[in-house]
Design a protein around this motif. Structure first.
Motif, PDB file in Angstrom:
ATOM      1  N   TYR A  83       0.819  -1.215   0.000  1.00 31.17           N
ATOM      2  CA  TYR A  83       0.000   0.000   0.000  1.00 31.17           C
ATOM      3  C   TYR A  83       0.851   1.262   0.000  1.00 31.17           C
ATOM      4  O   TYR A  83       0.406   2.316  -0.455  1.00 31.17           O
ATOM      5  CB  TYR A  83      -0.953  -0.013   1.197  1.00 31.17           C
ATOM      6  N   LEU A  84       2.059   1.200   0.553  1.00 27.30           N
ATOM      7  CA  LEU A  84       3.051   2.284   0.471  1.00 27.30           C
ATOM      8  C   LEU A  84       2.553   3.588   1.089  1.00 27.30           C
ATOM      9  O   LEU A  84       2.780   4.668   0.544  1.00 27.30           O
ATOM     10  CB  LEU A  84       3.473   2.509  -0.990  1.00 27.30           C
ATOM     11  N   GLN A  85       1.914   3.512   2.227  1.00 27.58           N
ATOM     12  CA  GLN A  85       1.343   4.713   2.853  1.00 27.58           C
ATOM     13  C   GLN A  85       2.322   5.338   3.859  1.00 27.58           C
ATOM     14  O   GLN A  85       2.052   5.413   5.053  1.00 27.58           O
ATOM     15  CB  GLN A  85       0.014   4.377   3.512  1.00 27.58           C
ATOM     16  N   SER A  86       3.443   5.791   3.346  1.00 30.12           N
ATOM     17  CA  SER A  86       4.409   6.521   4.165  1.00 30.12           C
ATOM     18  C   SER A  86       5.022   7.635   3.337  1.00 30.12           C
ATOM     19  O   SER A  86       5.456   7.409   2.194  1.00 30.12           O
ATOM     20  CB  SER A  86       5.511   5.582   4.671  1.00 30.12           C
ATOM     21  N   MET A  87       5.100   8.816   3.912  1.00 30.00           N
ATOM     22  CA  MET A  87       5.711   9.955   3.226  1.00 30.00           C
ATOM     23  C   MET A  87       7.197   9.731   2.986  1.00 30.00           C
ATOM     24  O   MET A  87       7.786  10.376   2.122  1.00 30.00           O
ATOM     25  CB  MET A  87       5.511  11.232   4.040  1.00 30.00           C
ATOM     26  N   ARG A  88       7.798   8.844   3.750  1.00 24.54           N
ATOM     27  CA  ARG A  88       9.236   8.629   3.616  1.00 24.54           C
ATOM     28  C   ARG A  88       9.622   8.070   2.250  1.00 24.54           C
ATOM     29  O   ARG A  88      10.759   8.238   1.796  1.00 24.54           O
ATOM     30  CB  ARG A  88       9.732   7.691   4.719  1.00 24.54           C
ATOM     31  N   TYR A  89       8.684   7.430   1.573  1.00 27.00           N
ATOM     32  CA  TYR A  89       8.980   6.916   0.239  1.00 27.00           C
ATOM     33  C   TYR A  89       9.190   8.043  -0.771  1.00 27.00           C
ATOM     34  O   TYR A  89       9.899   7.861  -1.758  1.00 27.00           O
ATOM     35  CB  TYR A  89       7.851   6.010  -0.257  1.00 27.00           C
ATOM     36  N   PHE A  90       8.550   9.169  -0.541  1.00 25.81           N
ATOM     37  CA  PHE A  90       8.648  10.250  -1.532  1.00 25.81           C
ATOM     38  C   PHE A  90       9.146  11.566  -0.939  1.00 25.81           C
ATOM     39  O   PHE A  90       8.888  12.643  -1.491  1.00 25.81           O
ATOM     40  CB  PHE A  90       7.309  10.452  -2.253  1.00 25.81           C
ATOM     41  N   ASP A  91       9.891  11.504   0.160  1.00 26.63           N
ATOM     42  CA  ASP A  91      10.404  12.738   0.766  1.00 26.63           C
ATOM     43  C   ASP A  91      11.515  13.386  -0.047  1.00 26.63           C
ATOM     44  O   ASP A  91      11.962  14.493   0.273  1.00 26.63           O
ATOM     45  CB  ASP A  91      10.875  12.478   2.205  1.00 26.63           C
ATOM     46  N   ASN A  92      11.972  12.718  -1.098  1.00 31.29           N
ATOM     47  CA  ASN A  92      13.003  13.280  -1.974  1.00 31.29           C
ATOM     48  C   ASN A  92      12.437  14.050  -3.153  1.00 31.29           C
ATOM     49  O   ASN A  92      13.196  14.694  -3.897  1.00 31.29           O
ATOM     50  CB  ASN A  92      13.881  12.139  -2.518  1.00 31.29           C
ATOM     51  N   LEU A  93      11.134  14.005  -3.349  1.00 30.65           N
ATOM     52  CA  LEU A  93      10.538  14.627  -4.534  1.00 30.65           C
ATOM     53  C   LEU A  93      10.372  16.134  -4.353  1.00 30.65           C
ATOM     54  O   LEU A  93       9.927  16.593  -3.302  1.00 30.65           O
ATOM     55  CB  LEU A  93       9.174  14.001  -4.834  1.00 30.65           C
ATOM     56  N   PRO A  94      10.703  16.919  -5.379  1.00 29.13           N
ATOM     57  CA  PRO A  94      10.486  18.368  -5.310  1.00 29.13           C
ATOM     58  C   PRO A  94       9.000  18.693  -5.343  1.00 29.13           C
ATOM     59  O   PRO A  94       8.176  17.896  -5.815  1.00 29.13           O
ATOM     60  CB  PRO A  94      11.204  18.894  -6.556  1.00 29.13           C
ATOM     61  N   GLU A  95       8.660  19.875  -4.879  1.00 28.56           N
ATOM     62  CA  GLU A  95       7.259  20.251  -4.738  1.00 28.56           C
ATOM     63  C   GLU A  95       6.509  20.241  -6.062  1.00 28.56           C
ATOM     64  O   GLU A  95       5.306  19.935  -6.110  1.00 28.56           O
ATOM     65  CB  GLU A  95       7.155  21.625  -4.083  1.00 28.56           C
ATOM     66  N   GLU A  96       7.193  20.527  -7.154  1.00 29.26           N
ATOM     67  CA  GLU A  96       6.493  20.575  -8.442  1.00 29.26           C
ATOM     68  C   GLU A  96       5.931  19.219  -8.852  1.00 29.26           C
ATOM     69  O   GLU A  96       5.004  19.148  -9.672  1.00 29.26           O
ATOM     70  CB  GLU A  96       7.404  21.117  -9.550  1.00 29.26           C
ATOM     71  N   CYS A  97       6.443  18.133  -8.284  1.00 27.08           N
ATOM     72  CA  CYS A  97       5.899  16.810  -8.603  1.00 27.08           C
ATOM     73  C   CYS A  97       4.462  16.653  -8.124  1.00 27.08           C
ATOM     74  O   CYS A  97       3.714  15.833  -8.648  1.00 27.08           O
ATOM     75  CB  CYS A  97       6.763  15.719  -7.970  1.00 27.08           C
ATOM     76  N   PHE A  98       4.070  17.450  -7.128  1.00 25.52           N
ATOM     77  CA  PHE A  98       2.756  17.298  -6.515  1.00 25.52           C
ATOM     78  C   PHE A  98       1.688  18.193  -7.158  1.00 25.52           C
ATOM     79  O   PHE A  98       0.612  18.357  -6.606  1.00 25.52           O
ATOM     80  CB  PHE A  98       2.854  17.571  -5.017  1.00 25.52           C
ATOM     81  N   LYS A  99       1.995  18.726  -8.315  1.00 25.44           N
ATOM     82  CA  LYS A  99       0.998  19.523  -9.044  1.00 25.44           C
ATOM     83  C   LYS A  99      -0.138  18.600  -9.467  1.00 25.44           C
ATOM     84  O   LYS A  99       0.082  17.549 -10.074  1.00 25.44           O
ATOM     85  CB  LYS A  99       1.620  20.187 -10.266  1.00 25.44           C
ATOM     86  N   TYR A 100      -1.373  19.028  -9.162  1.00 27.44           N
ATOM     87  CA  TYR A 100      -2.565  18.210  -9.419  1.00 27.44           C
ATOM     88  C   TYR A 100      -3.566  19.089 -10.148  1.00 27.44           C
ATOM     89  O   TYR A 100      -3.989  20.128  -9.630  1.00 27.44           O
ATOM     90  CB  TYR A 100      -3.121  17.722  -8.080  1.00 27.44           C
ATOM     91  N   ILE A 101      -3.918  18.710 -11.355  1.00 23.68           N
ATOM     92  CA  ILE A 101      -4.758  19.571 -12.187  1.00 23.68           C
ATOM     93  C   ILE A 101      -6.186  19.029 -12.244  1.00 23.68           C
ATOM     94  O   ILE A 101      -6.417  17.827 -12.168  1.00 23.68           O
ATOM     95  CB  ILE A 101      -4.184  19.721 -13.607  1.00 23.68           C
ATOM     96  N   PRO A 102      -7.176  19.928 -12.383  1.00 25.09           N
ATOM     97  CA  PRO A 102      -8.577  19.486 -12.426  1.00 25.09           C
ATOM     98  C   PRO A 102      -8.933  18.858 -13.766  1.00 25.09           C
ATOM     99  O   PRO A 102      -8.250  19.052 -14.773  1.00 25.09           O
ATOM    100  CB  PRO A 102      -9.353  20.789 -12.198  1.00 25.09           C
TER     101      PRO A 102
END
Length: 217
Positions: A83-102
């Protein structure tokens, strides 16, 4: 080197899928590997996640526990499972990766309303949680949180059981508005636009707060 996750849509709904997508992408970046997924609609909403189609993996890496972080050891041509429900798996990703468009461009006045200081989203998770969740939040949690936010707020209620929400909020004298008719993807985007929010103990609710682009979130 290739890293993939090929169970999207089989291990939970949108909130779980986002954990699986970002976690696998984070692992791939740490290992300098390309990232591969089976298709789900959520991938269309993440323009900065670069992914490719599935492959036949030589190795399968299984998460030890669904709710805790597992330190995976780097292997060639591997599929990540869990299920991979830990932020530690993606704590290396820059903020722009989390852009979410409608899915659709909303009207300007709707965006302005969602982003106003007086607006607050409330996500009340019900559905299958009523049967399977051992720590389902009581209505008092929501009442207390709304009271703490202030009765001057306009509360926008998002839920998979709006009828239940109406039944518990009808006599509480809060300014409430019910989000109806939106898809899970649309509602998640809307929740991410608010300056204020009250979340439940669900992965979907967590992402409604995390995808907010404001640095003070």
């Amino acid at each position: 080197m290739r890293v993939g996750y090929f169970q999207l849509g089989k291990n939970g709904r949108l909130g779980n899928q986002l954990f699986q997508i970002f976690s696998t992408y984070g692992i791939a970046k740490k290992w300098n590997a390309t990232c591969h997924f089976n298709y789900v609609e959520a991938l269309d909403r993440l323009p900065n996640i670069k992914w490719e189609t599935p492959f036949d993996p030589e190795n399968k890496l299984q998460e030890n526990d669904n709710l805790t972080y597992t330190k995976f050891h780097k292997k060639e041509e591997c599929e990540i499972q869990g299920y991979l429900q830990s932020m530690r798996y993606f704590d290396n990703l820059p903020e722009e990766c989390f852009k979410y468009i409608p899915e659709d461009i909303p009207k300007k006045e709707i965006v302005t309303m969602l982003r106003s200081d007086s607006a607050c989203f409330v996500h009340i998770r019900r559905g299958d949680y009523v049967q399977v969740c051992s720590n389902l939040l009581e209505k008092k949690y929501y009442f207390d949180a709304m009271e703490a936010m202030g009765r001057d707020k306009n509360f926008y209620i998002f839920s998979d059981d709006i009828t239940y929400c109406q039944s518990i909020l009808s006599d509480q004298n809060f300014n409430v508005f019910y989000a109806k008719g939106g898809t899970a993807i649309q509602d998640l985007w809307a929740m991410s636009q608010f300056k204020n929010g009250i979340i439940s103990n669900s992965s979907y609710s967590w992402w409604g707060a995390r995808l907010n682009e404001k640095p003070e979130r």
